[in-house]
Motif scaffolding. Structure first.
Motif, PDB file in Angstrom:
ATOM      1  N   SER A 164       0.833  -1.210   0.000  1.00  0.00           N
ATOM      2  CA  SER A 164       0.000   0.000   0.000  1.00  0.00           C
ATOM      3  C   SER A 164       0.866   1.257   0.000  1.00  0.00           C
ATOM      4  CB  SER A 164      -0.916   0.026   1.229  1.00  0.00           C
ATOM      5  OG  SER A 164      -1.785  -1.061   1.190  1.00  0.00           O
ATOM      6  N   ALA A 165       1.927   1.242   0.823  1.00  0.00           N
ATOM      7  CA  ALA A 165       2.804   2.414   0.918  1.00  0.00           C
ATOM      8  C   ALA A 165       3.451   2.704  -0.432  1.00  0.00           C
ATOM      9  CB  ALA A 165       3.861   2.171   1.987  1.00  0.00           C
ATOM     10  N   ARG A 166       3.900   1.646  -1.106  1.00  0.00           N
ATOM     11  CA  ARG A 166       4.567   1.805  -2.403  1.00  0.00           C
ATOM     12  C   ARG A 166       3.616   2.467  -3.401  1.00  0.00           C
ATOM     13  NH1 ARG A 166       5.643  -3.567  -3.930  1.00  0.00           N
ATOM     14  NH2 ARG A 166       7.272  -3.675  -2.356  1.00  0.00           N
ATOM     15  N   LYS A 167       2.352   2.008  -3.401  1.00  0.00           N
ATOM     16  CA  LYS A 167       1.360   2.596  -4.311  1.00  0.00           C
ATOM     17  C   LYS A 167       1.129   4.076  -3.990  1.00  0.00           C
ATOM     18  CE  LYS A 167      -1.543  -1.540  -4.927  1.00  0.00           C
ATOM     19  NZ  LYS A 167      -2.859  -2.104  -4.630  1.00  0.00           N
ATOM     20  N   ALA A 168       1.030   4.397  -2.687  1.00  0.00           N
ATOM     21  CA  ALA A 168       0.750   5.787  -2.285  1.00  0.00           C
ATOM     22  C   ALA A 168       1.889   6.708  -2.705  1.00  0.00           C
ATOM     23  CB  ALA A 168       0.517   5.861  -0.779  1.00  0.00           C
ATOM     24  N   ILE A 169       3.121   6.219  -2.591  1.00  0.00           N
ATOM     25  CA  ILE A 169       4.282   7.038  -2.975  1.00  0.00           C
ATOM     26  C   ILE A 169       4.327   7.199  -4.497  1.00  0.00           C
ATOM     27  CG2 ILE A 169       6.824   7.106  -3.030  1.00  0.00           C
ATOM     28  CD1 ILE A 169       5.567   7.825  -0.292  1.00  0.00           C
ATOM     29  N   GLU A 170       4.040   6.117  -5.213  1.00  0.00           N
ATOM     30  CA  GLU A 170       4.084   6.197  -6.668  1.00  0.00           C
ATOM     31  C   GLU A 170       3.068   7.215  -7.197  1.00  0.00           C
ATOM     32  OE1 GLU A 170       4.814   2.644  -9.485  1.00  0.00           O
ATOM     33  OE2 GLU A 170       2.749   3.251  -9.857  1.00  0.00           O
ATOM     34  N   GLN A 171       1.925   7.313  -6.501  1.00  0.00           N
ATOM     35  CA  GLN A 171       0.885   8.263  -6.907  1.00  0.00           C
ATOM     36  C   GLN A 171       1.376   9.715  -6.911  1.00  0.00           C
ATOM     37  OE1 GLN A 171      -3.075   7.932  -7.099  1.00  0.00           O
ATOM     38  NE2 GLN A 171      -1.929   6.496  -8.352  1.00  0.00           N
ATOM     39  N   LEU A 172       2.363  10.020  -6.047  1.00  0.00           N
ATOM     40  CA  LEU A 172       2.833  11.406  -5.939  1.00  0.00           C
ATOM     41  C   LEU A 172       3.479  11.878  -7.240  1.00  0.00           C
ATOM     42  CD1 LEU A 172       4.304  11.342  -2.328  1.00  0.00           C
ATOM     43  CD2 LEU A 172       2.200  12.469  -3.093  1.00  0.00           C
ATOM     44  N   SER A 173       4.100  10.946  -7.949  1.00  0.00           N
ATOM     45  CA  SER A 173       4.745  11.354  -9.200  1.00  0.00           C
ATOM     46  C   SER A 173       3.881  11.022 -10.416  1.00  0.00           C
ATOM     47  CB  SER A 173       6.105  10.674  -9.317  1.00  0.00           C
ATOM     48  OG  SER A 173       5.921   9.275  -9.273  1.00  0.00           O
ATOM     49  N   ALA A 174       2.662  10.495 -10.147  1.00  0.00           N
ATOM     50  CA  ALA A 174       1.802  10.121 -11.265  1.00  0.00           C
ATOM     51  C   ALA A 174       1.189  11.365 -11.905  1.00  0.00           C
ATOM     52  CB  ALA A 174       0.688   9.197 -10.771  1.00  0.00           C
ATOM     53  N   LYS A 175       0.884  11.234 -13.183  1.00  0.00           N
ATOM     54  CA  LYS A 175       0.317  12.375 -13.919  1.00  0.00           C
ATOM     55  C   LYS A 175      -1.138  12.086 -14.288  1.00  0.00           C
ATOM     56  CE  LYS A 175       4.589  14.134 -15.802  1.00  0.00           C
ATOM     57  NZ  LYS A 175       5.415  13.396 -14.804  1.00  0.00           N
ATOM     58  N   SER A 176      -1.890  13.168 -14.498  1.00  0.00           N
ATOM     59  CA  SER A 176      -3.261  12.995 -14.992  1.00  0.00           C
ATOM     60  C   SER A 176      -3.200  12.679 -16.475  1.00  0.00           C
ATOM     61  CB  SER A 176      -4.060  14.277 -14.801  1.00  0.00           C
ATOM     62  OG  SER A 176      -4.261  14.498 -13.444  1.00  0.00           O
ATOM     63  N   VAL A 177      -4.168  11.917 -16.913  1.00  0.00           N
ATOM     64  CA  VAL A 177      -4.185  11.553 -18.328  1.00  0.00           C
ATOM     65  C   VAL A 177      -5.129  12.493 -19.074  1.00  0.00           C
ATOM     66  CG1 VAL A 177      -6.056   9.890 -18.035  1.00  0.00           C
ATOM     67  CG2 VAL A 177      -4.491   9.608 -19.923  1.00  0.00           C
ATOM     68  N   LYS A 178      -4.831  12.702 -20.347  1.00  0.00           N
ATOM     69  CA  LYS A 178      -5.714  13.529 -21.163  1.00  0.00           C
ATOM     70  C   LYS A 178      -6.976  12.714 -21.455  1.00  0.00           C
ATOM     71  CE  LYS A 178      -5.337  16.464 -25.267  1.00  0.00           C
ATOM     72  NZ  LYS A 178      -6.499  15.988 -26.012  1.00  0.00           N
TER      73      LYS A 178
END
Lengths: 440, 462
Positions: free
Chosen positions: B212-226
């Motif tokens: 869960s922690a790994r997913k939450a951290i990865e979300q911080l650098s994730a981008k919105s999609v067009k």
């Protein structure tokens, strides 16, 4: 009598070594009828009662509930055993202490005593005895009446006992015409049986379902949107209720965590939570841990004035509970929630507001809710209509809506003077400008 | 207690059919929030429900206390209800294909959770909480839950059924919330199933927090999609949700009887691409929605809802199989003694195909790999669905590239079923679901292989 059970459990817990103890009794006597395809499909009677015991030993809490009221001693022993095994929570200070309650009016309707299987089936018969347009293909409805009794006692002298009534009716209709289809719904709920407006709910669902048959796409763009109280439930209230929950605020899980005393909405927005509101579905003399119900200003003229607390979150900030510990049954712990969330009304009727919209959207319902952590929102419009030259026109085919809750609250141009109670939310029609609609 | 005499009492009153269900539940829950034990409870819930059938009408009464006198009184109330509603019923029907079952069954367990000490359970949840907090300083909040449950259910009816079943469930889940310069991320994972403590051990409980922690951290650098229309790869979790919401609910025969299902009147019709087969199987070992006898005491069978693209079977209970004239496949489930059984799913999944993950993505020029499920719904009258995904990635020139956030997929179920053109050879049915219907929540499982779908409308936050 049920208060005696609570007092007995508290005394036993103290005898067995609890430093603090609380017992909550709940009973529900309800009748539910489900109408499917215009016919009475299910008819149920439920008798549910039990007690929930919380005990504290050195800041360790044990919780145990049981439906067996014949062996309270055993239940208390089990709660104590759990507390002994538990890990202390340094944030726990105390259960609420004794404070005077103000009797809340309008939450018990004596006429429920005369309702039985027969009268319920007659009400259903009456509701279905009318002409339906031949395009209406399906009618499903649910009627529920319930009498509740709740009692609470704790070792700090809290003692409360209250009975209340609740009735609700909801209806869903579906229509088809050629290859066009449509569906809509409406509902009504009240503490007082004769205030249940079944006819109006049937009329609304009938009219909206037929209106929904004429579906067209609208061009994507930014529109003024008039939000029906039914749509506000999902678009605003559910998320706002969580965002104002002190527990989520303290844990930074609310988009309003850092916004106390700041401007979060337009000047015309004042929101009050009132657990003492006469006849309110969220009203009672005391909350789920025995704190007195009260009236709290949450947003005043656009400024965030406060959050909703139970005794645990209040103690973390050295405050008093705001009476927002809510319990729906003995089967769960109290959780923080609004009691009756009341939006201050505006000056003009909704029809006058709509009549001045050149082109816009009337939003009747969406099933999406904004994200409580970010306030961001993008969702599908379940039921919406195109407004042109002040008139509600065709229904929307596959349209999306996107606006953050923060932006929405800031862009509220007007609130109507007419309102609807949507469960425990008192809501006017709300006009918001510049909302992004994804259509064609 | 003399249950038979209460059933006889119901028949003597004039019931065509009478049923008594006795439910005894025991559960323990532990919740840690931000390092502190916030919820620790153990409960016992016991009660009876009584159902009576008279000429097209059912009467139901429940009581959370159960002396012989109270049970007789409940039978009397259920009878009165059925009697007073039977005169409102226009189309009556007879109960058909009723069989009397006699059985005693119990979930297979290797390690009884009641023999694991409470200290060990508390320490497990606490250490998961800590593993999230220690993963990264950007993790600001976390919740970890543990739940165990044992239901003992006895079903008796007036045609001679006596089924006694002991159903045992366990689950754990972890939620992590991350923050960095105004951005927030969320990561969630859950494991569980029918069985004992071994389920958690076998499914990797010690890694749950870190996942869960790994997913939450990865979300911080994730981008919105067009926003736009894309070819999507759905992971087994989303595929399970699609099967459950999109096909499972419309195939519940109560909705078919009420004409509220898009699948009404379409048995034998080709509604999906050839590569699509969907099964709801209550007999799978260890899955979260498994059971052997349903809550009407009927032996459960696998339901082959879609076979190679063709709609093949609905989910039934006593009532719908009688009305529609099919054999009962045992899909009646109730959440407790407080409510009557409804037609429900068990474990629903897409059957596996033969494509590897590389084969699924290699032809995609620009697409979306959508993962996990936050929430979603299907509009019943037109089958339009919206699913908010937990996370996802962009697929560019056949490669998985940038992480994405705020992803939602929508479309129309019956169109989407025709646009599924490639089915993965992996199969995972590990979801821990709670399905709500008419106010009742029951445990369900779902899953499938990875799927490739064309023409999915993808929404992102602008």
């Amino acid at each position: 009598m049920s208060l005696d059970i609570c007092l007995k459990a508290v005394r036993l817990a103290e005898k067995f070594g609890a430093m603090q103890a609380e017992c909550f009794f709940y009973s529900e006597d309800s009748t539910r009828a489900a109408i499917r395809k215009k016919e009475l499909k299910r008819f149920e009677k439920r008798n549910d009662s039990g007690i929930a015991i919380r005990v504290v030993l050195n800041k360790s809490l044990g919780f145990y509930y049981t439906t067996n009221l014949n062996n309270i001693e055993d239940a208390v022993e089990r709660a104590i055993k759990l507390a002994k095994a538990a890990i202390p929570d340094p944030n726990f200070i105390s259960f609420p202490s004794k404070k005077p309650y103000r009797k809340v009016e309008g939450i018990y309707d004596k006429s429920f005593e005369n309702l039985n299987e027969e009268s319920v089936s007659n009400i259903i018969k009456d509701a279905l005895m009318r002409d339906f347009d031949s395009r209406i293909k399906s009618i499903n409805a649910d009627l529920e009446i319930a009498v509740y009794e709740e009692s609470i006692a704790n070792s700090l002298g809290v003692e409360g006992d209250e009975i209340s009534t609740f009735a609700s009716f909801s209806v869903e209709m579906a229509a088809a015409e050629g290859d066009k289809y449509s569906g809509s719904s409406d509902f009504t709920s009240s503490r007082v049986f004769k205030e249940l407006n079944i006819k109006e709910a049937m009329d609304n669902a009938h009219n909206l379902t037929l209106k929904g048959l004429d579906k067209k796409r609208v061009p994507s763009g930014s529109y003024p949107v008039i939000i029906d109280p039914v749509a506000s439930l999902y678009l605003i209230c559910i998320t706002l209720n969580s965002a104002l929950n002190a527990d989520l605020v303290q844990r930074k899980r609310s988009f309003l965590s850092e916004s106390l005393n700041q401007k979060i909405a337009n000047d015309n927005i004042t929101v009050i939570d009132d657990g003492t509101f006469s006849g309110g579905l969220g009203s009672s003399s005391f909350d789920g841990e025995g704190s007195p119900s009260q009236r709290n200003v949450l947003i005043e003229k656009g400024i965030l004035k406060g959050f909703m607390y139970d005794s645990y979150t209040a103690a973390k900030e050295g405050k008093e509970s705001t009476g927002n510990a809510v319990r729906n049954s003995f089967r769960s712990l109290p959780t923080i929630s609004s009691r009756n969330l009341i939006f201050e009304l505006g000056n003009r009727k909704s029809e006058d507001i709509i009549s001045q919209i050149k082109t816009g959207i009337y939003l009747r319902s969406t099933y999406d809710t904004p994200n409580v952590i970010t306030g961001e929102f993008s969702g599908m419009i379940n039921e919406g209509f195109y407004v042109e030259d002040g008139k509600i026109k065709h229904s929307l085919l596959q349209a999306g809506i996107g606006v953050s809750l923060r932006t929405l609250l800031s862009n509220i141009k007007e609130l109507s003077s007419d309102y609807r109670w949507i469960f425990n939310y008192k809501l006017p029609f709300i006009l918001v400008e510049n909302v992004s609609i994804a259509g064609q | 207690m003399d249950i038979d005499s209460v059933l006889d009492f119901g028949l003597k009153l004039g019931a065509d059919f009478a049923e008594i269900r006795h439910v005894k539940s025991r559960d323990t829950s532990i919740t840690f929030v931000d390092g502190n034990l916030r919820y620790f409870a153990s409960n016992e819930d016991e009660g009876y429900s009584v159902r009576v059938y008279i000429k097209g009408a059912w009467g139901f009464a429940s009581t959370s206390v159960g002396s012989y006198e109270q049970l007789k009184e409940a039978m009397n109330r259920a009878f009165k209800i059925a009697k007073s509603s039977s005169h409102l019923i226009k189309e009556s029907y007879n109960l058909k294909d009723l069989k009397a079952y006699k059985a005693k069954v119990k979930t297979y367990i290797r390690k009884d959770f009641e023999e694991v000490s409470i200290e060990e359970k508390l320490n497990l949840v606490k250490s998961l909480d800590q593993s999230i907090r220690n993963y990264d300083s950007k993790i600001k909040s976390e919740t970890v839950r543990y739940n165990e449950n044992r239901d003992i259910v006895e079903i008796y009816n007036s045609i001679g059924t006596f089924v006694e079943k002991e159903e045992i469930y366990i689950s754990a889940n972890a939620l992590a919330i991350s923050f960095e310069s105004g951005k927030r991320g969320r990561g969630y994972s859950a494991i569980g199933g029918t069985g004992g403590f071994e389920i958690l051990e076998d499914f990797g409980v010690s890694e749950l927090g870190i996942k869960s922690a790994r997913k939450a951290i990865e979300q911080l650098s994730a981008k919105s999609v067009k926003a736009g229309t894309y070819t999507c790869i759905m992971d087994p979790i989303l595929v399970g949700v699609f099967a459950h919401e999109g096909i499972g609910h419309p195939s519940e025969a109560d909705g078919v009887v009420e004409k509220n299902s898009v699948l009404e009147g379409r048995l034998g019709e080709k509604i999906a691409n050839d590569v699509v087969s969907i099964v709801d199987n209550p007999l799978l070992e260890r899955c979260y929605g498994s059971y052997v006898y349903d809550d009407e005491g009927v032996a459960a069978k696998p339901r082959y809802i879609i076979k190679n693209g063709v709609l093949n079977e609905y989910l039934h209970n006593i009532e719908t199989s009688s009305i529609l004239g099919f054999s009962n496949n045992g899909a009646a489930r109730a959440d407790s003694y407080l409510n009557p059984p409804l037609v429900r799913m068990s474990n629903i999944y897409f059957e596996k195909g033969d494509a590897s993950f590389d084969e699924l993505i290699e032809d995609i020029e620009l697409g979306i790999y959508a993962k996990g499920f936050e929430y979603g719904y299907v509009l019943p009258n037109n089958g339009q669905f919206t699913f908010k995904c937990e996370s996802g990635y962009l697929i560019e020139k056949g490669e998985v590239t940038v992480p994405l956030r705020d992803l939602s997929l929508s479309g129309v179920i019956l169109e989407t079923l025709k646009n599924i053109d490639l089915v993965g050879k992996d199969l995972e049915i590990k979801s821990i679901g709670n399905c709500g219907k008419d106010g009742q929540w029951v445990r369900v499982g779902d899953g499938g292989p990875h799927l490739r779908v064309k023409g999915i409308v993808v929404g992102g936050v602008e």
